[in-house]
Design a protein around this motif. Structure first.
Motif, PDB file in Angstrom:
ATOM      1  N   THR A   1       0.917  -1.162  -0.018  1.00 34.37           N
ATOM      2  CA  THR A   1       0.168  -0.040   0.225  1.00 34.37           C
ATOM      3  C   THR A   1       0.763   1.144   0.082  1.00 34.37           C
ATOM      4  O   THR A   1       2.249   1.170   0.373  1.00 34.37           O
TER       5      THR A   1
ATOM      6  N   GLU B   1      -0.540  -5.088 -15.369  1.00 34.77           N
ATOM      7  CA  GLU B   1      -0.906  -4.345 -14.231  1.00 34.77           C
ATOM      8  C   GLU B   1      -2.473  -4.633 -14.010  1.00 34.77           C
ATOM      9  O   GLU B   1      -2.690  -4.793 -12.861  1.00 34.77           O
TER      10      GLU B   1
ATOM     11  N   ILE C   1      -3.881  -6.139 -10.377  1.00 37.03           N
ATOM     12  CA  ILE C   1      -4.869  -5.515  -9.581  1.00 37.03           C
ATOM     13  C   ILE C   1      -6.101  -6.370  -9.428  1.00 37.03           C
ATOM     14  O   ILE C   1      -6.571  -6.385  -8.217  1.00 37.03           O
TER      15      ILE C   1
ATOM     16  N   TYR D   1      -4.832  -8.626  -6.687  1.00 40.15           N
ATOM     17  CA  TYR D   1      -4.988  -8.055  -5.208  1.00 40.15           C
ATOM     18  C   TYR D   1      -6.354  -7.711  -4.732  1.00 40.15           C
ATOM     19  O   TYR D   1      -6.568  -7.719  -3.564  1.00 40.15           O
TER      20      TYR D   1
ATOM     21  N   GLU E   1      -8.464   2.279  -5.132  1.00 37.96           N
ATOM     22  CA  GLU E   1      -7.673   2.755  -6.314  1.00 37.96           C
ATOM     23  C   GLU E   1      -6.366   2.310  -6.211  1.00 37.96           C
ATOM     24  O   GLU E   1      -5.828   1.897  -4.994  1.00 37.96           O
ATOM     25  N   PHE E   2      -5.472   2.070  -7.368  1.00 35.47           N
ATOM     26  CA  PHE E   2      -4.211   1.717  -7.340  1.00 35.47           C
ATOM     27  C   PHE E   2      -3.238   2.699  -8.007  1.00 35.47           C
ATOM     28  O   PHE E   2      -3.780   3.402  -8.770  1.00 35.47           O
TER      29      PHE E   2
ATOM     30  N   ARG F   1       1.110   3.633  -9.392  1.00 34.12           N
ATOM     31  CA  ARG F   1       2.330   2.879  -9.675  1.00 34.12           C
ATOM     32  C   ARG F   1       3.512   3.439  -8.735  1.00 34.12           C
ATOM     33  O   ARG F   1       3.538   4.982  -8.702  1.00 34.12           O
TER      34      ARG F   1
ATOM     35  N   ILE G   1       2.542  -2.059  -8.903  1.00 34.02           N
ATOM     36  CA  ILE G   1       1.387  -1.351  -8.612  1.00 34.02           C
ATOM     37  C   ILE G   1       1.042  -1.632  -6.919  1.00 34.02           C
ATOM     38  O   ILE G   1       1.322  -2.730  -6.606  1.00 34.02           O
ATOM     39  N   ILE G   2       0.619  -0.633  -6.398  1.00 33.97           N
ATOM     40  CA  ILE G   2       0.372  -0.621  -5.010  1.00 33.97           C
ATOM     41  C   ILE G   2      -0.926  -0.193  -4.736  1.00 33.97           C
ATOM     42  O   ILE G   2      -1.480   0.773  -5.520  1.00 33.97           O
ATOM     43  N   LEU G   3      -1.511  -0.431  -3.450  1.00 31.74           N
ATOM     44  CA  LEU G   3      -3.006   0.342  -3.409  1.00 31.74           C
ATOM     45  C   LEU G   3      -2.741   1.662  -2.942  1.00 31.74           C
ATOM     46  O   LEU G   3      -1.989   1.940  -1.918  1.00 31.74           O
TER      47      LEU G   3
END
Ligand code: TMP
Ligand code: ASP
Length: 234
Positions: free
Chosen positions: A68, A147, A151, A154, A179-180, A182, A187-189
């Motif tokens: 995250t 990606e 997503i 996750y 929403e994610f 970069r 890719i992170i939350l």
């Protein structure tokens, strides 16, 4: 970390630069909007509630292996986050029919879904955040195939984790939006997870404990957010 210039103001939050090029300060406001800002108002102390609720949920998800943007909580309304490039997609999971799904397909609110529904919406206020498919995302270059797969992986894991988290405090997770972004190629939350972005119904009573109290003028809005916070930090 020093707070610098404001770089963005959204409907519920403001972002500030810091002296680190990799970090921003996310400030939570009390402003509330619904139906693409056709309805506007204030939920007293919402910013404080949502900052604290988001903090607890990001800490939990992070500990369970979801990357995250959360770094740390700086004050009642401020969170230090990684500076991401937001993927312009709202990722929604629905476990029970409610909200726009009921309007779209004329379903009765509360209908349990056989499997969770994953919806993608394009994040574009001027178009009313339209529902799209993953083909639109790839075709228009909003995210790569890899990606999109990341997503999807996750968001289903987040659903399993959050259903369990909320059930432990006697709340049913009906649906939510995330929403994610970069960060350094990964890719992170990002954004927030709060009663603004989740539908939460009390187990047993079915009482709505989320922003639908504001959207539908159900009253006791602040009390519901406060109650969610009390349970989340118990
Ligand atoms: P919806 O039923 O209105 O499509 O909303 C689904 C979920 O997404 C619900 O938990 C509320 C959340 N949501 C947001 O966080 N932001 C939005 O702009 C919208 C429309 C929904
Ligand atoms: N936050 C969105 C808006 O302003 C919608 C919603 O949460 O209902 O319009």
């Amino acid at each position: 970390m020093e707070k610098k210039n404001q770089i963005y103001e959204g409907k519920a939050k403001i972002l500030f630069e810091t002296d680190s090029s990799d970090h921003l300060i996310q400030y939570f406001k009390d402003d509330a909007t619904a139906f693409n800002a056709q309805k506007k108002g204030t939920i007293n102390q919402k910013g404080v509630f949502n900052n604290k609720i988001s903090t607890r949920i990001f800490e939990y998800l992070q500990a369970e292996g979801i990357p995250t943007h959360y770094e740390k909580t700086l004050s009642d309304r401020e969170m230090l986050v990684k500076k991401v490039e937001i993927v312009p997609i709202e990722v929604i999971i629905r476990n029970v029919a409610a909200g726009s799904l009921c309007r779209l397909l004329n379903l009765e609110e509360g209908m349990k879904l056989k499997v969770p529904i994953l919806d993608f919406c394009y994040k574009k206020d001027s178009l009313n955040d339209p529902l799209i498919s993953e083909y639109h995302i790839r075709a228009l270059g909003w995210a790569t195939d890899e990606e999109v797969e990341e997503i999807k992986k996750y968001v289903f894991k987040i659903n399993d984790l959050m259903k369990k988290f909320f059930l432990d405090i006697n709340l049913d997770l009906i649906d939510f939006k995330v929403e994610f972004g970069r960060f350094k190629g990964k890719i992170i939350l990002a954004d927030e997870i709060s009663p603004d972005t989740c539908r939460l119904w009390e187990v047993g009573t079915g009482k709505k404990m989320d922003k639908d109290r504001f959207r539908k003028d159900l009253g006791n809005v602040e009390e519901a957010y406060q109650e969610v916070l009390n349970r989340v930090v118990k």
